[in-house]
Scaffold this motif. Structure first.
Motif, PDB file in Angstrom:
ATOM      1  N   THR A  86     -47.212 -31.430  -2.216  1.00 48.20           N
ATOM      2  CA  THR A  86     -46.123 -30.983  -3.402  1.00 48.20           C
ATOM      3  C   THR A  86     -44.918 -30.195  -2.796  1.00 48.20           C
ATOM      4  OG1 THR A  86     -48.026 -30.756  -4.788  1.00 48.20           O
ATOM      5  CG2 THR A  86     -46.032 -29.509  -5.181  1.00 48.20           C
ATOM      6  N   SER A  87     -45.367 -29.370  -1.648  1.00 45.14           N
ATOM      7  CA  SER A  87     -44.140 -28.791  -0.961  1.00 45.14           C
ATOM      8  C   SER A  87     -43.026 -29.882  -0.380  1.00 45.14           C
ATOM      9  CB  SER A  87     -44.480 -27.809  -0.013  1.00 45.14           C
ATOM     10  OG  SER A  87     -43.584 -27.085   0.605  1.00 45.14           O
ATOM     11  N   VAL A  88     -43.603 -30.836  -0.086  1.00 49.16           N
ATOM     12  CA  VAL A  88     -42.618 -31.824   0.703  1.00 49.16           C
ATOM     13  C   VAL A  88     -41.710 -32.542  -0.198  1.00 49.16           C
ATOM     14  CG1 VAL A  88     -42.666 -34.012   2.053  1.00 49.16           C
ATOM     15  CG2 VAL A  88     -44.074 -32.099   2.806  1.00 49.16           C
ATOM     16  N   ARG A  89     -42.477 -32.830  -1.437  1.00 49.81           N
ATOM     17  CA  ARG A  89     -42.004 -33.697  -2.566  1.00 49.81           C
ATOM     18  C   ARG A  89     -40.577 -32.641  -3.235  1.00 49.81           C
ATOM     19  NH1 ARG A  89     -42.814 -33.327  -7.660  1.00 49.81           N
ATOM     20  NH2 ARG A  89     -44.885 -32.313  -7.511  1.00 49.81           N
ATOM     21  N   GLY A 137     -39.851 -26.107  14.449  1.00 48.88           N
ATOM     22  CA  GLY A 137     -40.693 -25.169  13.857  1.00 48.88           C
ATOM     23  C   GLY A 137     -40.077 -24.596  12.448  1.00 48.88           C
ATOM     24  N   TRP A 138     -38.607 -24.373  12.639  1.00 48.47           N
ATOM     25  CA  TRP A 138     -37.804 -23.981  11.337  1.00 48.47           C
ATOM     26  C   TRP A 138     -37.962 -25.117  10.176  1.00 48.47           C
ATOM     27  CZ3 TRP A 138     -34.225 -21.832  15.379  1.00 48.47           C
ATOM     28  CH2 TRP A 138     -34.237 -20.415  15.820  1.00 48.47           C
ATOM     29  N   VAL A 139     -37.834 -26.299  10.892  1.00 51.58           N
ATOM     30  CA  VAL A 139     -37.889 -27.451  10.046  1.00 51.58           C
ATOM     31  C   VAL A 139     -39.131 -27.368   9.044  1.00 51.58           C
ATOM     32  CG1 VAL A 139     -37.817 -29.995   9.853  1.00 51.58           C
ATOM     33  CG2 VAL A 139     -36.292 -28.844  11.336  1.00 51.58           C
ATOM     34  N   VAL A 140     -40.547 -27.424   9.889  1.00 50.45           N
ATOM     35  CA  VAL A 140     -41.663 -27.230   9.353  1.00 50.45           C
ATOM     36  C   VAL A 140     -41.683 -26.143   8.481  1.00 50.45           C
ATOM     37  CG1 VAL A 140     -44.050 -26.942   9.717  1.00 50.45           C
ATOM     38  CG2 VAL A 140     -42.763 -28.437  11.334  1.00 50.45           C
ATOM     39  N   PHE A 164     -33.639 -24.117   5.026  1.00 52.13           N
ATOM     40  CA  PHE A 164     -33.719 -23.815   6.412  1.00 52.13           C
ATOM     41  C   PHE A 164     -32.905 -22.642   6.902  1.00 52.13           C
ATOM     42  CE2 PHE A 164     -31.479 -24.371  10.430  1.00 52.13           C
ATOM     43  CZ  PHE A 164     -32.660 -24.793  11.405  1.00 52.13           C
ATOM     44  N   ILE A 165     -31.666 -22.444   5.921  1.00 53.40           N
ATOM     45  CA  ILE A 165     -30.831 -21.415   6.080  1.00 53.40           C
ATOM     46  C   ILE A 165     -31.586 -20.067   5.687  1.00 53.40           C
ATOM     47  CG2 ILE A 165     -28.744 -20.209   5.209  1.00 53.40           C
ATOM     48  CD1 ILE A 165     -27.456 -22.911   4.652  1.00 53.40           C
ATOM     49  N   LEU A 166     -32.276 -20.088   4.692  1.00 51.89           N
ATOM     50  CA  LEU A 166     -33.160 -18.759   4.511  1.00 51.89           C
ATOM     51  C   LEU A 166     -34.177 -18.400   5.541  1.00 51.89           C
ATOM     52  CD1 LEU A 166     -34.194 -19.316   0.727  1.00 51.89           C
ATOM     53  CD2 LEU A 166     -32.867 -17.603   1.735  1.00 51.89           C
TER      54      LEU A 166
END
Length: 279
Positions: free
Chosen positions: A165-168, A138-141, A178-180
């Motif tokens: 666009t977000s994935v790119r 879930g955090w990865v998504v 992920f840390i955020l």
């Protein structure tokens, strides 16, 4: 080699945006989260999923449903919280565009809100599905789709285009994001546990969750701005540097114009000369 981003860059920019327009940002955030605020007052023991729940926040608070409610109720509670956070991100992005771009009009929000709602639903469903597999997916998504809503609002993209666009943009930068996300989860969860332990009203926990969600939305906007600069090959937004500290005991520098040249040797007066005596 692409320059790596740092979480501190987003955090300083988000805090700056919050300080520039705090009353309006807080008011819009409370408006978006008003269904959850009303629910916290009317039925503080109920979550979005209908089961017993503790204080819920944008990400981590819904995990309180795992032990006391059904698994489906946990996923539904989480999806609803993520949905509100994503809608809040879209609304705050529109607000910042309205403030910084003179061409933006008052009807811009209504023109992008339907598509933004569709993107928010997709992100919420995928995030809840990912959290169903031992939390980490879930955090990865959320990290992959962290800037989907700012990209959609600012570029007027469709749902699929915003997600791509977000994935790119986040490719190669998912670890700081992920840390955020993980940091926000921990902060919100500790806040909720502290309020619950102190026996304070559930409304306070919900207000704390709104503040954390607001920070997450501003972080998404700041991350989109920074990642867009990097993708376009532009220099990163410079961070303000503190003034240099003067060492203890050091004297202030004297400008060259203030220095008066002195003769190398001070010759004593020779007294009256012969010519003076003849005069």
């Amino acid at each position: 080699m692409a320059r790596k981003i740092e979480s501190g860059t987003f955090l300083s920019r988000a805090i700056e945006m919050l300080g520039d327009d705090f009353p309006v940002i807080l008011g819009l955030s409370l408006l978006v989260w008003s269904p959850r605020l009303v629910l916290a007052v009317v039925a503080p023991g109920l979550g979005f999923g209908g089961g017993a729940a503790g204080p819920e926040g944008p990400v981590g608070g819904a995990a309180a449903d795992v032990g006391t409610g059904t698994f489906f109720g946990f996923l539904l509670t989480l999806a609803a919280a993520v949905l509100l956070t994503q809608i809040q991100t879209a609304v705050l992005t529109w607000r910042i565009v309205l403030r910084e771009e003179s061409e933006a009009g008052g009807g811009r929000l209504w023109s992008v809100l339907p598509a933004a709602f569709g993107t928010a639903v997709v992100v919420a469903v995928l995030t809840a599905f990912g959290f169903g597999f031992f939390l980490i997916p879930g955090w990865v998504v959320m990290s992959a789709f962290f800037v989907a809503l700012p990209a959609q609002v600012l570029q007027r993209l469709s749902v699929s285009e915003a997600l791509r666009t977000s994935v790119r943009l986040t490719d190669g930068h998912k670890l700081p994001l992920f840390i955020l996300v993980l940091m926000l989860t921990v902060v919100e969860r500790l806040l909720g546990i502290g309020i619950q332990w102190a026996g304070l009203p559930a409304l306070l926990a919900t207000l704390g969750a709104v503040l954390v969600a607001t920070l997450q939305a501003l972080l998404a906007i700041a991350a989109y701005q920074e990642l867009s600069r990097l993708a376009a090959g532009e220099p990163a937004r410079p961070e303000p540097q503190p003034p240099p500290r003067k060492p203890r005991g050091a004297k202030a520098a004297v400008p060259p114009s203030a220095v008066v040249a002195k003769p190398e040797h001070d010759e004593p007066s020779a007294g009256p000369t012969t010519e003076d005596e003849e005069r």
